[in-house]
Design an enzyme around this catalytic site. Structure first.
Site, short mmCIF file in Angstrom:
data_model
loop_
_atom_site.label_atom_id
_atom_site.label_comp_id
_atom_site.label_asym_id
_atom_site.label_seq_id
_atom_site.Cartn_x
_atom_site.Cartn_y
_atom_site.Cartn_z
N HIS A 90 1.18 -1.40 0.05
CA HIS A 90 0.05 0.45 0.54
C HIS A 90 0.69 1.45 -0.28
CE1 HIS A 90 -2.98 2.88 1.12
NE2 HIS A 90 -3.93 2.52 0.75
N THR A 91 1.99 1.54 0.41
CA THR A 91 2.75 2.91 0.50
C THR A 91 3.21 2.93 -0.73
OG1 THR A 91 3.92 1.34 2.92
CG2 THR A 91 5.12 3.39 1.66
N HIS A 100 9.14 -1.27 -3.62
CA HIS A 100 9.91 -1.73 -2.07
C HIS A 100 10.12 -3.27 -1.96
CE1 HIS A 100 6.80 -0.20 -0.82
NE2 HIS A 100 6.74 -1.14 0.72
N GLU A 101 8.99 -4.07 -1.79
CA GLU A 101 9.03 -5.14 -1.18
C GLU A 101 9.69 -6.32 -2.70
OE1 GLU A 101 5.37 -5.86 2.18
OE2 GLU A 101 5.88 -6.11 -0.28
N CYS A 138 23.34 -0.09 9.02
CA CYS A 138 25.07 0.32 8.73
C CYS A 138 26.08 0.31 9.64
CB CYS A 138 25.06 1.98 8.49
SG CYS A 138 24.99 2.51 10.22
N CYS A 197 26.10 2.45 13.35
CA CYS A 197 25.58 4.14 14.16
C CYS A 197 24.77 3.56 15.60
CB CYS A 197 23.81 4.61 13.55
SG CYS A 197 22.78 3.91 13.58
N CYS A 251 22.14 0.82 15.22
CA CYS A 251 22.41 0.05 14.92
C CYS A 251 22.98 -0.98 15.68
CB CYS A 251 22.96 -0.10 14.03
SG CYS A 251 22.70 0.12 12.32
N CYS A 310 18.70 2.41 12.13
CA CYS A 310 19.65 2.88 11.55
C CYS A 310 19.46 4.94 11.22
CB CYS A 310 19.75 2.31 10.46
SG CYS A 310 21.24 2.81 9.66
N CYS A 323 8.84 -5.88 3.65
CA CYS A 323 8.18 -4.83 3.90
C CYS A 323 6.73 -5.46 5.26
CB CYS A 323 7.77 -4.27 3.07
SG CYS A 323 6.81 -2.36 3.34
N ARG A 357 -1.68 -10.05 -1.48
CA ARG A 357 -0.22 -9.53 -2.08
C ARG A 357 -0.48 -10.71 -3.15
NH1 ARG A 357 0.46 -5.92 0.59
NH2 ARG A 357 2.29 -5.28 2.15
#
Length: 380
Positions: free
Chosen positions: A49-50, A70-71, A100, A103, A106, A114, A178, A373
């Site tokens: 949905h994003t 992005h999935e 990363c 940081c 992380c 992150c 995701c 999906r």
């Protein structure tokens, strides 16, 4: 693949040229990966949905032309300077947020947010040099949340790539990059229901059903699904939901209905709608003394959460979560193993499959609220 290392790859990508208009399959040039980057051959992607939300661009900055997605799941084609954890041929999931490993977030055992690679929906370029790796006739096409998986090849920061078991079927585990991991982790990692406990799930879309799946895996005895769409209830039974509440059927607040059903409230609740009223209900429906509510949905930017302070003083806990509290590189491979070990069922989330050429049909299905999906097969 070795013949393409260091070369520009020309391939097909679905480009969003402007808000709300059908994607166009174009020939795009994909540049080689730079320092700490990986170029991936995407084999399967799915629609979340994003993607639709940012394609519509109704409530946020419009960044176009852009390659959404992005999935996904794919294989490493080549790696850039400094990349040591991945090699060509590795099976991977690209993830919209990163790790990363250097940081404060992380290094913390409690956080997965992150500082360097946290999701940035406005950034349409790579972190290394502020440039896009996609172009058409020399003109840049922008990235989306660092992944841009609606392309046969994409370039991703190494910190946003999870190396997984090469035996895992990529057309199934792609959904773990995701929404399914977000809902599952919200229950297992944050709400942490105990065996025999009661859990209320607000919103029975894909993320909410993944949260219910988490409650099922944890051994909850009562999983109460809350949704305004009664047609979702039958499907939710497959994910362990035992009872259903439609707020429209009652004249009183749904939190009061749930408190009456459960002799004072549920042990845990997970909110997966993003609507502020549902968030408040999810918090107020948990039992005093030990109840924990977890917020997953992203609210409207002007939304305000209001509840009486006594709800906290009576020892209810309110938590938030981001990507189910999973660190992408460290934790997602083990979620894939849950599927491989048959602890987690992914097939029931996959309701449609389409070839890449018909990607716009996937958008139509989501806009109509049909299915959970849709897997898009990149290699037609």
């Amino acid at each position: 693949m070795s013949t393409t290392v260091g070369q520009v790859i020309r391939c097909k990508a679905a480009v969003a040229w402007e808000a709300g208009k059908p994607l166009v399959i174009e020939e795009v040039d994909v540049a080689p990966p730079q320092k700490m980057e990986v170029r991936l051959k995407i084999l399967y992607t799915s629609l979340c949905h994003t993607d639709v939300y940012f394609w519509e661009a109704k409530g946020q900055n419009a960044v176009f032309p852009r390659i959404l997605g992005h999935e996904a799941a794919g294989i490493v084609e080549s790696v850039g300077e400094g990349v040591t954890e991945l090699a060509p041929g590795d099976h991977v999931l690209p993830v919209f947020t990163g790790e990363c490993k250097d940081c404060a977030h992380c290094k913390s055992e409690e956080s997965n947010m992150c500082s360097l690679l946290r999701i940035n929906t406005d950034r349409g370029v790579m972190i290394n040099d502020g440039q896009s790796r996609f172009s058409i006739n020399g003109k840049p096409i922008y990235h989306f949340v660092g992944t841009s998986t609606f392309s046969e090849y994409t370039v991703v920061h190494v910190g946003c790539v999870a190396k997984i078991n090469p035996l895992a079927p990529l057309d199934k585990v792609c959904v773990l990059s995701c929404g399914i991991s977000t809902g599952l982790g919200a229950t297992l990692n944050v709400a942490k229901p105990t065996k025999g406990s009661s859990v209320a799930i607000f919103g029975l879309g894909a993320v909410g059903l993944a949260a219910a799946e988490g409650a099922r895996i944890a051994g909850a005895s009562r999983i109460i699904g809350v949704d305004l769409n009664a047609s979702r209830f039958e499907q939710a039974k497959k994910f362990g939901v035992t009872e259903f509440v439609n707020p429209k059927d009652y004249s009183k607040p749904v939190q009061e209905v749930i408190a009456e059903m459960t002799d004072g409230g549920v042990d845990r609740s997970v909110e997966c709608t993003g609507h502020i009223d549902a968030m408040i209900s999810a918090f107020e429906c948990v039992h005093d003394g030990w109840g924990v509510a977890v917020l997953v949905g992203v609210p409207h930017k002007e939304a305000v959460f209001k509840t009486h302070p006594m709800n906290f003083l009576n020892e209810r806990t309110l938590k938030g979560t981001f990507f189910g509290n999973y660190k992408p590189r460290s934790d997602i491979p083990s979620v894939v193993e849950k599927y491989m070990n048959k602890e987690l069922e992914l097939e029931k989330f996959i309701t449609h499959t389409l070839p890449f050429a018909e990607i716009n049909k996937a958008f139509d299905l989501m806009l109509k609220g049909e299915g959970l999906r849709c897997i898009i097969t990149m290699d037609n």
